[in-house]
Design a protein around this motif. Structure first.
Motif, PDB file in Angstrom:
ATOM      1  N   SER A  49      35.272  50.147  34.779  1.00  0.00           N
ATOM      2  CA  SER A  49      34.509  49.243  35.623  1.00  0.00           C
ATOM      3  C   SER A  49      34.246  49.901  36.973  1.00  0.00           C
ATOM      4  O   SER A  49      35.071  50.653  37.477  1.00  0.00           O
ATOM      5  CB  SER A  49      35.310  47.956  35.831  1.00  0.00           C
ATOM      6  OG  SER A  49      34.752  47.195  36.871  1.00  0.00           O
ATOM      7  N   ASP A  50      33.106  49.590  37.555  1.00  0.00           N
ATOM      8  CA  ASP A  50      32.805  50.087  38.900  1.00  0.00           C
ATOM      9  C   ASP A  50      33.705  49.433  39.943  1.00  0.00           C
ATOM     10  O   ASP A  50      33.809  49.898  41.060  1.00  0.00           O
ATOM     11  CB  ASP A  50      31.341  49.805  39.260  1.00  0.00           C
ATOM     12  CG  ASP A  50      30.376  50.599  38.410  1.00  0.00           C
ATOM     13  OD1 ASP A  50      30.775  51.646  37.869  1.00  0.00           O
ATOM     14  OD2 ASP A  50      29.209  50.164  38.273  1.00  0.00           O
ATOM     15  N   MET A  51      34.362  48.346  39.578  1.00  0.00           N
ATOM     16  CA  MET A  51      35.179  47.589  40.523  1.00  0.00           C
ATOM     17  C   MET A  51      36.633  48.057  40.562  1.00  0.00           C
ATOM     18  O   MET A  51      37.374  47.663  41.443  1.00  0.00           O
ATOM     19  CB  MET A  51      35.146  46.105  40.155  1.00  0.00           C
ATOM     20  CG  MET A  51      33.751  45.553  39.970  1.00  0.00           C
ATOM     21  SD  MET A  51      33.083  44.594  41.295  1.00  0.00           S
ATOM     22  CE  MET A  51      34.263  43.373  41.599  1.00  0.00           C
ATOM     23  N   ALA A  52      37.053  48.876  39.606  1.00  0.00           N
ATOM     24  CA  ALA A  52      38.463  49.282  39.529  1.00  0.00           C
ATOM     25  C   ALA A  52      38.572  50.801  39.649  1.00  0.00           C
ATOM     26  O   ALA A  52      37.847  51.533  38.978  1.00  0.00           O
ATOM     27  CB  ALA A  52      39.070  48.823  38.206  1.00  0.00           C
ATOM     28  N   PRO A  53      39.477  51.282  40.485  1.00  0.00           N
ATOM     29  CA  PRO A  53      39.639  52.735  40.631  1.00  0.00           C
ATOM     30  C   PRO A  53      40.260  53.352  39.373  1.00  0.00           C
ATOM     31  O   PRO A  53      40.978  52.691  38.627  1.00  0.00           O
ATOM     32  CB  PRO A  53      40.593  52.871  41.820  1.00  0.00           C
ATOM     33  CG  PRO A  53      41.361  51.598  41.836  1.00  0.00           C
ATOM     34  CD  PRO A  53      40.417  50.537  41.323  1.00  0.00           C
ATOM     35  N   SER A  54      39.967  54.615  39.163  1.00  0.00           N
ATOM     36  CA  SER A  54      40.582  55.328  38.044  1.00  0.00           C
ATOM     37  C   SER A  54      42.067  55.526  38.335  1.00  0.00           C
ATOM     38  O   SER A  54      42.504  55.478  39.487  1.00  0.00           O
ATOM     39  CB  SER A  54      39.909  56.687  37.849  1.00  0.00           C
ATOM     40  OG  SER A  54      40.232  57.551  38.929  1.00  0.00           O
ATOM     41  N   PHE A  55      42.844  55.760  37.292  1.00  0.00           N
ATOM     42  CA  PHE A  55      44.262  56.034  37.486  1.00  0.00           C
ATOM     43  C   PHE A  55      44.450  57.313  38.292  1.00  0.00           C
ATOM     44  O   PHE A  55      45.365  57.417  39.101  1.00  0.00           O
ATOM     45  CB  PHE A  55      44.978  56.131  36.147  1.00  0.00           C
ATOM     46  CG  PHE A  55      45.320  54.800  35.537  1.00  0.00           C
ATOM     47  CD1 PHE A  55      44.871  53.603  36.070  1.00  0.00           C
ATOM     48  CD2 PHE A  55      46.112  54.744  34.411  1.00  0.00           C
ATOM     49  CE1 PHE A  55      45.211  52.376  35.503  1.00  0.00           C
ATOM     50  CE2 PHE A  55      46.463  53.528  33.827  1.00  0.00           C
ATOM     51  CZ  PHE A  55      46.005  52.351  34.377  1.00  0.00           C
ATOM     52  N   ALA A  56      43.565  58.304  38.094  1.00  0.00           N
ATOM     53  CA  ALA A  56      43.661  59.547  38.860  1.00  0.00           C
ATOM     54  C   ALA A  56      43.465  59.270  40.350  1.00  0.00           C
ATOM     55  O   ALA A  56      44.180  59.822  41.191  1.00  0.00           O
ATOM     56  CB  ALA A  56      42.641  60.565  38.362  1.00  0.00           C
ATOM     57  N   ALA A  57      42.517  58.383  40.683  1.00  0.00           N
ATOM     58  CA  ALA A  57      42.275  58.041  42.090  1.00  0.00           C
ATOM     59  C   ALA A  57      43.471  57.290  42.674  1.00  0.00           C
ATOM     60  O   ALA A  57      43.868  57.536  43.819  1.00  0.00           O
ATOM     61  CB  ALA A  57      41.005  57.205  42.224  1.00  0.00           C
TER      62      ALA A  57
END
Length: 103
Positions: A49-57
């Motif tokens: 989702s564009d609303m949730a950051p990636s785990f890497a971020a």
């Protein structure tokens, strides 16, 4: 019997118990089940989702802390699914997320 007792005593004294260590592999399973609908949980996943950051971020943030994240995951969060994870599961998931840090 003495060898077993001695071995167990040494483990307790040393404070090392394999069952207490977080299991990042289980964390990956949990991430795939609960999180990949919104978050990019691995390098192999192309879209979240564009609303949730990636785990890497998340893992790359200077303030990232596995223990705080595990504690956060214990409480329901309005934007996240009610996962009802155990303490062990949250530690496993946090360990998996920590492993996603950009190198």
């Amino acid at each position: 019997m003495r060898v077993l007792t001695l071995g167990l005593s040494l483990m307790l004294i040393a404070g090392s118990s394999p069952s207490l260590a977080a299991d990042a592999q289980n964390g990956e399973t949990l991430a795939t089940r609960w999180c990949n609908g919104c978050h990019v949980v691995s390098d192999e996943q192309r879209k979240g989702s564009d609303m949730a950051p990636s785990f890497a971020a998340i893992a790359s943030q200077p303030s990232f802390n596995e223990e705080r994240l595990a504690f956060f995951l214990l409480e329901p969060h309005p934007k996240m699914a009610n996962m009802a994870l155990s303490r062990s599961d949250t530690k496993d998931l946090a360990a998996y997320i920590a492993g996603q840090k950009h190198r």
